[in-house]
Motif scaffolding. Structure first.
Motif, PDB file in Angstrom:
ATOM      1  N   LEU A  70      -2.403   1.852  -8.348  1.00 42.13           N
ATOM      2  CA  LEU A  70      -1.308   2.163  -7.463  1.00 42.13           C
ATOM      3  C   LEU A  70      -1.590   3.351  -6.561  1.00 42.13           C
ATOM      4  O   LEU A  70      -1.498   3.362  -5.438  1.00 42.13           O
ATOM      5  CB  LEU A  70      -0.138   2.813  -8.522  1.00 42.13           C
ATOM      6  CG  LEU A  70       0.739   1.670  -9.185  1.00 42.13           C
ATOM      7  CD1 LEU A  70       1.729   2.566  -9.956  1.00 42.13           C
ATOM      8  CD2 LEU A  70       1.578   0.741  -8.161  1.00 42.13           C
ATOM      9  N   TRP A 103      -3.802   1.758  -3.772  1.00 45.75           N
ATOM     10  CA  TRP A 103      -3.095   0.704  -3.091  1.00 45.75           C
ATOM     11  C   TRP A 103      -2.188   1.452  -2.002  1.00 45.75           C
ATOM     12  O   TRP A 103      -2.357   1.399  -0.855  1.00 45.75           O
ATOM     13  CB  TRP A 103      -2.093  -0.105  -3.981  1.00 45.75           C
ATOM     14  CG  TRP A 103      -1.247  -1.144  -3.076  1.00 45.75           C
ATOM     15  CD1 TRP A 103      -0.017  -0.875  -2.506  1.00 45.75           C
ATOM     16  CD2 TRP A 103      -1.730  -2.341  -2.809  1.00 45.75           C
ATOM     17  NE1 TRP A 103       0.245  -1.958  -1.794  1.00 45.75           N
ATOM     18  CE2 TRP A 103      -0.852  -2.867  -1.893  1.00 45.75           C
ATOM     19  CE3 TRP A 103      -2.807  -3.130  -3.024  1.00 45.75           C
ATOM     20  CZ2 TRP A 103      -0.787  -4.168  -1.425  1.00 45.75           C
ATOM     21  CZ3 TRP A 103      -2.884  -4.524  -2.533  1.00 45.75           C
ATOM     22  CH2 TRP A 103      -1.848  -4.936  -1.872  1.00 45.75           C
ATOM     23  N   TYR A 104      -1.486   2.415  -2.554  1.00 44.69           N
ATOM     24  CA  TYR A 104      -0.490   3.088  -1.634  1.00 44.69           C
ATOM     25  C   TYR A 104      -1.262   4.452  -0.953  1.00 44.69           C
ATOM     26  O   TYR A 104      -0.990   4.237   0.402  1.00 44.69           O
ATOM     27  CB  TYR A 104       0.739   3.621  -2.383  1.00 44.69           C
ATOM     28  CG  TYR A 104       1.718   2.536  -2.583  1.00 44.69           C
ATOM     29  CD1 TYR A 104       2.264   1.923  -1.653  1.00 44.69           C
ATOM     30  CD2 TYR A 104       1.710   2.040  -4.106  1.00 44.69           C
ATOM     31  CE1 TYR A 104       3.234   0.624  -1.842  1.00 44.69           C
ATOM     32  CE2 TYR A 104       2.490   0.809  -4.073  1.00 44.69           C
ATOM     33  CZ  TYR A 104       3.181  -0.009  -3.227  1.00 44.69           C
ATOM     34  OH  TYR A 104       4.069  -0.736  -3.233  1.00 44.69           O
ATOM     35  N   VAL A 105      -1.975   5.064  -1.452  1.00 45.60           N
ATOM     36  CA  VAL A 105      -2.551   6.236  -0.711  1.00 45.60           C
ATOM     37  C   VAL A 105      -3.686   5.769   0.134  1.00 45.60           C
ATOM     38  O   VAL A 105      -3.857   5.910   1.462  1.00 45.60           O
ATOM     39  CB  VAL A 105      -3.170   7.298  -1.682  1.00 45.60           C
ATOM     40  CG1 VAL A 105      -3.750   8.433  -0.936  1.00 45.60           C
ATOM     41  CG2 VAL A 105      -2.279   7.722  -2.534  1.00 45.60           C
ATOM     42  N   LEU A 147      -3.631   2.724   1.487  1.00 47.48           N
ATOM     43  CA  LEU A 147      -2.968   2.136   2.659  1.00 47.48           C
ATOM     44  C   LEU A 147      -2.119   2.951   3.421  1.00 47.48           C
ATOM     45  O   LEU A 147      -2.300   2.863   4.725  1.00 47.48           O
ATOM     46  CB  LEU A 147      -1.835   1.047   1.986  1.00 47.48           C
ATOM     47  CG  LEU A 147      -0.849   0.434   2.922  1.00 47.48           C
ATOM     48  CD1 LEU A 147      -1.275  -0.393   3.832  1.00 47.48           C
ATOM     49  CD2 LEU A 147       0.357  -0.108   2.101  1.00 47.48           C
ATOM     50  N   PHE A 148      -1.781   4.197   2.976  1.00 46.25           N
ATOM     51  CA  PHE A 148      -1.241   5.085   3.840  1.00 46.25           C
ATOM     52  C   PHE A 148      -2.167   5.691   4.936  1.00 46.25           C
ATOM     53  O   PHE A 148      -1.905   5.845   6.246  1.00 46.25           O
ATOM     54  CB  PHE A 148      -0.795   6.461   3.090  1.00 46.25           C
ATOM     55  CG  PHE A 148      -0.210   7.650   4.154  1.00 46.25           C
ATOM     56  CD1 PHE A 148       0.870   7.438   4.679  1.00 46.25           C
ATOM     57  CD2 PHE A 148      -1.121   8.750   4.308  1.00 46.25           C
ATOM     58  CE1 PHE A 148       1.436   8.428   5.576  1.00 46.25           C
ATOM     59  CE2 PHE A 148      -0.840   9.742   4.951  1.00 46.25           C
ATOM     60  CZ  PHE A 148       0.523   9.594   5.648  1.00 46.25           C
ATOM     61  N   PHE A 188       8.569  -2.327   0.996  1.00 42.26           N
ATOM     62  CA  PHE A 188       7.947  -1.676  -0.133  1.00 42.26           C
ATOM     63  C   PHE A 188       6.412  -1.889  -0.127  1.00 42.26           C
ATOM     64  O   PHE A 188       5.738  -0.895  -0.730  1.00 42.26           O
ATOM     65  CB  PHE A 188       8.715  -1.742  -1.368  1.00 42.26           C
ATOM     66  CG  PHE A 188       8.657  -3.319  -1.828  1.00 42.26           C
ATOM     67  CD1 PHE A 188       7.455  -3.509  -3.030  1.00 42.26           C
ATOM     68  CD2 PHE A 188       9.317  -4.241  -1.551  1.00 42.26           C
ATOM     69  CE1 PHE A 188       7.425  -4.489  -3.466  1.00 42.26           C
ATOM     70  CE2 PHE A 188       8.908  -5.445  -2.027  1.00 42.26           C
ATOM     71  CZ  PHE A 188       8.030  -5.723  -3.048  1.00 42.26           C
ATOM     72  N   LEU A 189       6.001  -2.999  -0.004  1.00 44.02           N
ATOM     73  CA  LEU A 189       4.644  -3.223  -0.214  1.00 44.02           C
ATOM     74  C   LEU A 189       3.688  -2.723   0.516  1.00 44.02           C
ATOM     75  O   LEU A 189       2.408  -2.284   0.102  1.00 44.02           O
ATOM     76  CB  LEU A 189       4.354  -4.690  -0.204  1.00 44.02           C
ATOM     77  CG  LEU A 189       2.997  -5.494  -0.572  1.00 44.02           C
ATOM     78  CD1 LEU A 189       2.702  -5.146  -2.314  1.00 44.02           C
ATOM     79  CD2 LEU A 189       3.133  -6.726  -0.271  1.00 44.02           C
ATOM     80  N   MET A 190       4.105  -2.834   1.869  1.00 50.70           N
ATOM     81  CA  MET A 190       2.913  -2.313   3.135  1.00 50.70           C
ATOM     82  C   MET A 190       3.158  -1.157   3.863  1.00 50.70           C
ATOM     83  O   MET A 190       2.555  -0.884   4.713  1.00 50.70           O
ATOM     84  CB  MET A 190       2.466  -3.726   3.591  1.00 50.70           C
ATOM     85  CG  MET A 190       2.045  -4.720   3.272  1.00 50.70           C
ATOM     86  SD  MET A 190       0.328  -4.524   2.354  1.00 50.70           S
ATOM     87  CE  MET A 190      -0.531  -4.114   4.053  1.00 50.70           C
ATOM     88  N   MET A 191       4.227  -0.335   3.236  1.00 52.84           N
ATOM     89  CA  MET A 191       4.548   0.860   3.800  1.00 52.84           C
ATOM     90  C   MET A 191       5.065   0.826   5.338  1.00 52.84           C
ATOM     91  O   MET A 191       4.691   1.775   6.022  1.00 52.84           O
ATOM     92  CB  MET A 191       3.557   1.823   3.555  1.00 52.84           C
ATOM     93  CG  MET A 191       3.413   2.180   2.043  1.00 52.84           C
ATOM     94  SD  MET A 191       2.109   3.481   1.711  1.00 52.84           S
ATOM     95  CE  MET A 191       3.014   5.041   2.491  1.00 52.84           C
ATOM     96  N   HIS A 211      -5.567  -5.559   1.970  1.00 46.89           N
ATOM     97  CA  HIS A 211      -4.422  -5.171   2.849  1.00 46.89           C
ATOM     98  C   HIS A 211      -4.626  -5.729   4.123  1.00 46.89           C
ATOM     99  O   HIS A 211      -3.528  -6.343   4.915  1.00 46.89           O
ATOM    100  CB  HIS A 211      -4.631  -3.360   3.066  1.00 46.89           C
ATOM    101  CG  HIS A 211      -4.332  -2.647   2.120  1.00 46.89           C
ATOM    102  ND1 HIS A 211      -4.960  -1.508   1.607  1.00 46.89           N
ATOM    103  CD2 HIS A 211      -3.484  -2.983   0.960  1.00 46.89           C
ATOM    104  CE1 HIS A 211      -4.340  -0.959   0.560  1.00 46.89           C
ATOM    105  NE2 HIS A 211      -3.593  -1.778   0.160  1.00 46.89           N
ATOM    106  N   THR A 220       6.200   5.134   6.151  1.00 46.28           N
ATOM    107  CA  THR A 220       4.930   5.563   6.656  1.00 46.28           C
ATOM    108  C   THR A 220       5.580   6.458   7.762  1.00 46.28           C
ATOM    109  O   THR A 220       5.346   7.777   7.915  1.00 46.28           O
ATOM    110  CB  THR A 220       3.853   4.791   7.156  1.00 46.28           C
ATOM    111  OG1 THR A 220       3.335   4.026   6.296  1.00 46.28           O
ATOM    112  CG2 THR A 220       2.765   5.557   7.780  1.00 46.28           C
TER     113      THR A 220
END
Length: 242
Positions: free
Chosen positions: A8, A11-13, A15-16, A194-197, A164, A224
């Protein structure tokens, strides 16, 4: 649990920093920040992308080319001109490396003001750096993987940034809905991304590429951009006026 938390975070950080720094700053310059902030983003992008590290210069230039040539033969990545997702990503990788290593001539309009930190990029993109990150991921899995299916996540950790890219550059040109008629096949993947911010609002972005907020309709929450509003409020960045 540790494996899922790691995935997680990656993935999210990761991606950010891809959407915030590489995409909205390096490619489109939708906001400004200090030189210190820029260098910090280089480091944090490397820290959270790890073995997948993408250069702001290579990404920024290639993404500008994608907008200029979307869904034409000159597009660095398009489902219209690649037989499958694997050939598209392989071609994208080669173009990215040619740009980043300056092996091909690139028009000034694609390179103007794109941030570059050559010494850091050389280290962060090096084979040694990628192998060290790969070894760290593998060690983490050896320590914390408690069931066999945890190991299915290891290749994802190795290839997080390309995954991504596949979601947006392939699937967001095939599936989804459109708010705007544009000259390419870009689509919005999910009503609430919610998946790709926010990256999943790809049709919106192709219509308004200079906007920091990729959401347009009331339910299209760009996560974002929400974070960017906070960073703007506390003075860490300065959003351009819409």
């Amino acid at each position: 649990m540790e494996i899922l938390i790691l995935m997680l975070v990656l993935w999210y950080v990761g991606l950010f920093f891809q959407t915030f720094f590489l995409h909205r700053y390096a490619a489109h310059q939708t906001f400004k920040m200090s030189k210190f902030g820029e260098r910090a983003c280089f480091f944090l992008t490397w820290l959270f992308q790890g073995s997948n590290y993408l250069s702001a210069y290579g990404y920024g230039v290639m993404h500008r080319m994608h907008h200029a040539y979307a869904d034409t033969e000159k597009d660095p990545h398009s489902p219209k001109y690649d037989a499958n997702v694997f050939t598209m990503m392989w071609r994208t990788k080669n173009i990215y490396q040619d740009i980043n290593k300056k092996r091909i001539p690139v028009a000034e309009k694609f390179t103007k003001n794109v941030p570059q930190w050559e010494r850091f990029d050389k280290f962060a993109s090096s084979r040694i750096s990628r192998l060290v990150w790969g070894a760290l991921y593998t060690t983490f899995f050896i320590i914390f993987a408690s069931v066999w299916w945890h190991w299915l996540f290891l290749p994802v950790a190795f290839l997080m940034a390309p995954i991504h890219g596949v979601i947006i550059n392939w699937f967001a040109h095939i599936y989804g809905y459109v708010n705007f008629k544009v000259s390419d096949t870009s689509k919005n993947l999910l009503p609430f991304d919610f998946l790709m911010m926010g990256e999943g609002y790809h049709n919106n972005h192709h219509k308004h590429s200079g906007r920091a907020n990729f959401g347009v309709r009331w339910f299209e929450v760009d996560i974002t951009y929400c974070i960017m509003l906070v960073l703007n409020k506390i003075g860490m960045i300065r959003l351009n006026k819409a």
